[in-house]
Design a protein around this motif. Structure first.
Motif, PDB file in Angstrom:
ATOM      1  N   UNK A  46      23.246  54.160  77.232  1.00  0.00           N
ATOM      2  CA  UNK A  46      24.394  53.794  76.397  1.00  0.00           C
ATOM      3  C   UNK A  46      25.233  52.641  76.918  1.00  0.00           C
ATOM      4  N   UNK A  47      25.328  52.448  78.220  1.00  0.00           N
ATOM      5  CA  UNK A  47      26.191  51.383  78.730  1.00  0.00           C
ATOM      6  C   UNK A  47      25.704  50.897  80.086  1.00  0.00           C
ATOM      7  N   UNK A  48      25.920  49.608  80.325  1.00  0.00           N
ATOM      8  CA  UNK A  48      25.692  48.979  81.622  1.00  0.00           C
ATOM      9  C   UNK A  48      26.846  48.018  81.885  1.00  0.00           C
ATOM     10  N   UNK A  49      27.228  47.873  83.133  1.00  0.00           N
ATOM     11  CA  UNK A  49      28.317  46.963  83.479  1.00  0.00           C
ATOM     12  C   UNK A  49      27.834  45.518  83.393  1.00  0.00           C
ATOM     13  N   UNK A  50      28.711  44.644  82.889  1.00  0.00           N
ATOM     14  CA  UNK A  50      28.478  43.202  82.940  1.00  0.00           C
ATOM     15  C   UNK A  50      29.701  42.553  83.577  1.00  0.00           C
ATOM     16  N   UNK A  51      29.474  41.570  84.423  1.00  0.00           N
ATOM     17  CA  UNK A  51      30.552  40.910  85.164  1.00  0.00           C
ATOM     18  C   UNK A  51      30.036  39.563  85.638  1.00  0.00           C
ATOM     19  N   UNK A  52      30.960  38.695  86.036  1.00  0.00           N
ATOM     20  CA  UNK A  52      30.563  37.378  86.526  1.00  0.00           C
ATOM     21  C   UNK A  52      30.827  37.205  88.018  1.00  0.00           C
ATOM     22  N   UNK A  84      31.220  45.053  75.182  1.00  0.00           N
ATOM     23  CA  UNK A  84      32.656  45.257  75.055  1.00  0.00           C
ATOM     24  C   UNK A  84      33.332  44.662  76.279  1.00  0.00           C
ATOM     25  N   UNK A  85      34.326  43.844  76.066  1.00  0.00           N
ATOM     26  CA  UNK A  85      35.040  43.212  77.180  1.00  0.00           C
ATOM     27  C   UNK A  85      36.268  44.052  77.504  1.00  0.00           C
ATOM     28  N   UNK A  86      36.109  44.944  78.472  1.00  0.00           N
ATOM     29  CA  UNK A  86      37.178  45.872  78.855  1.00  0.00           C
ATOM     30  C   UNK A  86      37.970  45.392  80.055  1.00  0.00           C
ATOM     31  N   UNK A  87      37.478  44.334  80.737  1.00  0.00           N
ATOM     32  CA  UNK A  87      37.954  44.020  82.068  1.00  0.00           C
ATOM     33  C   UNK A  87      37.245  44.899  83.084  1.00  0.00           C
ATOM     34  N   UNK A  88      37.321  44.507  84.330  1.00  0.00           N
ATOM     35  CA  UNK A  88      36.648  45.270  85.372  1.00  0.00           C
ATOM     36  C   UNK A  88      37.458  45.323  86.654  1.00  0.00           C
ATOM     37  N   UNK A  89      37.472  46.487  87.300  1.00  0.00           N
ATOM     38  CA  UNK A  89      38.145  46.691  88.580  1.00  0.00           C
ATOM     39  C   UNK A  89      37.101  46.953  89.659  1.00  0.00           C
ATOM     40  N   UNK A  90      37.229  46.250  90.798  1.00  0.00           N
ATOM     41  CA  UNK A  90      36.306  46.400  91.920  1.00  0.00           C
ATOM     42  C   UNK A  90      37.160  46.745  93.133  1.00  0.00           C
ATOM     43  N   UNK A  91      37.029  47.998  93.576  1.00  0.00           N
ATOM     44  CA  UNK A  91      38.042  48.617  94.425  1.00  0.00           C
ATOM     45  C   UNK A  91      37.438  49.083  95.744  1.00  0.00           C
ATOM     46  N   UNK A  92      38.180  48.859  96.814  1.00  0.00           N
ATOM     47  CA  UNK A  92      37.801  49.331  98.139  1.00  0.00           C
ATOM     48  C   UNK A  92      38.712  48.704  99.178  1.00  0.00           C
ATOM     49  N   UNK A 135      42.371  47.882  97.914  1.00  0.00           N
ATOM     50  CA  UNK A 135      42.832  46.863  96.983  1.00  0.00           C
ATOM     51  C   UNK A 135      41.832  46.796  95.836  1.00  0.00           C
ATOM     52  N   UNK A 136      42.223  46.132  94.775  1.00  0.00           N
ATOM     53  CA  UNK A 136      41.333  45.982  93.640  1.00  0.00           C
ATOM     54  C   UNK A 136      41.284  44.543  93.185  1.00  0.00           C
ATOM     55  N   UNK A 137      40.096  44.077  92.852  1.00  0.00           N
ATOM     56  CA  UNK A 137      39.925  42.772  92.233  1.00  0.00           C
ATOM     57  C   UNK A 137      39.669  43.012  90.754  1.00  0.00           C
ATOM     58  N   UNK A 138      40.472  42.391  89.915  1.00  0.00           N
ATOM     59  CA  UNK A 138      40.345  42.562  88.474  1.00  0.00           C
ATOM     60  C   UNK A 138      39.748  41.302  87.864  1.00  0.00           C
ATOM     61  N   UNK A 139      38.706  41.484  87.046  1.00  0.00           N
ATOM     62  CA  UNK A 139      38.086  40.372  86.334  1.00  0.00           C
ATOM     63  C   UNK A 139      38.156  40.670  84.838  1.00  0.00           C
ATOM     64  N   UNK A 140      38.883  39.844  84.120  1.00  0.00           N
ATOM     65  CA  UNK A 140      39.125  40.125  82.704  1.00  0.00           C
ATOM     66  C   UNK A 140      37.869  40.044  81.855  1.00  0.00           C
ATOM     67  N   UNK A 141      36.895  39.200  82.229  1.00  0.00           N
ATOM     68  CA  UNK A 141      35.707  39.027  81.391  1.00  0.00           C
ATOM     69  C   UNK A 141      34.666  40.121  81.614  1.00  0.00           C
ATOM     70  N   UNK A 142      34.882  40.997  82.579  1.00  0.00           N
ATOM     71  CA  UNK A 142      33.924  42.086  82.826  1.00  0.00           C
ATOM     72  C   UNK A 142      34.000  43.107  81.698  1.00  0.00           C
TER      73      UNK A 142
END
Length: 383
Positions: A46-52, A84-92, A135-142
């Motif tokens: 049903x879903x896979x992550x997409x990011x740049x 779907x462009x939800x934005x993405x958080x990459x945390x650690x 901390x988290x890196x947020x990417x809006x296009x993810x």
């Protein structure tokens, strides 16, 4: 009939290859042992992550930019919602791969991003509960891509462009020579073409065994839970996310697109036989997934809904295998996508389509060379 190209496998990658090769005017035959958009390989769930801002390596970013363009073009052509462009958080913690790698790609390619400390994350995204030192890196296009509709969309384009697509057909072998390629089918018949594309997913190592790539197929499970507070975890309120913590397997998840909140772990799993995948899901696996979900998005960690096993096909360096076969110039291979390949399917289709036409693929492919795992020649005694 003799074809220009035979494509073995019509899952995520093979469907895209068939579409792009046919769009270049090639007479394409696609062969798939299962049905369209099946759940037996790696392109379902049903879903896979997409990011740049790609933490695996900045070298992937140009391909990702092109993938976004191609996803949008495929959506427009087929009038199907594919991402779907939800934005993405990459945390650690700052030194983790998911954070440091994301920032390395973002800085090298000047990709838009924002950095949040833990307190800022909690304010900006109330559903998440980072640890104080994260901390988290947020990417809006993810965001997310939807694999089953996307496979069907590529198959539709392939058929529209004149490709012949055969489902429920098992290829048992192939051979290649100067005069072309011949593929043997389970019923003892043969089909012939000038060129062959091998896009066999978890069966890649079996179909392209002469490459001698030390692949490992692993079982990975995707889980869905009923949110305790659905409004808190809708796509409008919760981005996709990936979280890496000391002593734990990286996990990633999605907002609730309507069928529950999805979570899975990314890392080494149990070895799997693609012909006999263990589809049983154990209580301990469910409990582990819920614990990870509750640790970062507690509002999502309600009742267990369902689980769906799939497979990773891992190379030793976890980079892809894309290129012309080292010993057969009329065979192109695409496999070993190591659990992070689906988002690339349209650009892989374009690249393989170009290679099949003996054209410039538009990207440097050294990172993905099928020959990079070749064993060094053994020195002769006395040399």
């Amino acid at each position: 009939m003799r074809y220009d190209t035979i494509v073995l496998g019509l899952g995520g990658m093979g469907s895209a290859v068939a579409a792009h090769a046919a769009a270049r005017g090639q007479r394409v035959l696609g062969i798939e042992r299962f049905g369209p958009a099946h759940a037996h390989g790696s392109s379902h769930g049903e879903s896979r992550i997409i990011r740049q801002a790609y933490f695996e390596s900045p070298d992937y970013v140009p391909m990702l930019r092109r993938a976004y363009e191609l996803w949008d073009a495929l959506e427009a052509r087929t009038e199907t919602t594919l991402r779907a462009q939800t934005g993405g958080l990459f945390v650690g913690r700052p030194e983790t791969t998911v954070v440091a790698g994301t920032l390395e790609s973002a800085h090298r390619w000047d990709l838009a991003h924002e950095i949040y400390d833990a307190a800022d994350l909690r304010r900006a995204f109330p559903a998440v509960t980072p640890l104080d030192d994260e901390i988290g890196v947020y990417e809006a296009v993810a965001g997310a891509v939807f694999p089953e509709p996307a496979v069907r969309a590529h198959l539709l384009v392939a058929a529209d462009e004149g490709a012949e697509l055969r489902f429920g057909v098992h290829a048992t072998g192939w051979d290649a020579g100067d005069g072309g390629v011949r593929v043997t089918l389970a019923d003892g018949t043969h089909v012939e073409a000038q060129r062959l594309a091998i896009c066999a997913g978890p069966w890649f190592g079996e179909v392209a065994s002469d490459l001698d790539i030390p692949l490992r197929v692993e079982r990975k499970v995707q889980f869905w839970f009923a949110p305790l507070d659905r409004n808190a975890v809708t796509p409008a309120h919760l981005p996709i996310y990936a979280v890496q913590r000391d002593g734990a397997e990286m996990f990633y998840g999605f907002p609730d697109f309507g069928g529950g909140a999805k979570i899975a772990h990314h890392g080494r799993g149990d070895a799997a036989d693609p012909d006999a995948l263990d589809r049983r899901v154990r209580d301990a696996e469910i409990d582990g997934a819920r614990a990870s979900l509750a640790s970062f998005v507690p509002a999502a960690a309600g009742a267990f809904l369902r689980a769906d096993p799939c497979m990773y096909t891992l190379t030793p360096d976890e980079h892809f295998v894309i290129g012309v076969h080292p010993r057969h110039p009329n065979v192109v291979v695409a496999g070993g996508f190591s659990g992070h390949g689906y988002k690339f399917t349209p650009v892989v289709g374009e690249i393989v389509g170009a290679l099949l036409a003996n054209e410039d693929p538009g990207f440097a492919l050294d990172l993905f060379s099928p020959a990079r795992f070749a064993r060094p020649a053994t020195a002769k005694p006395g040399a």
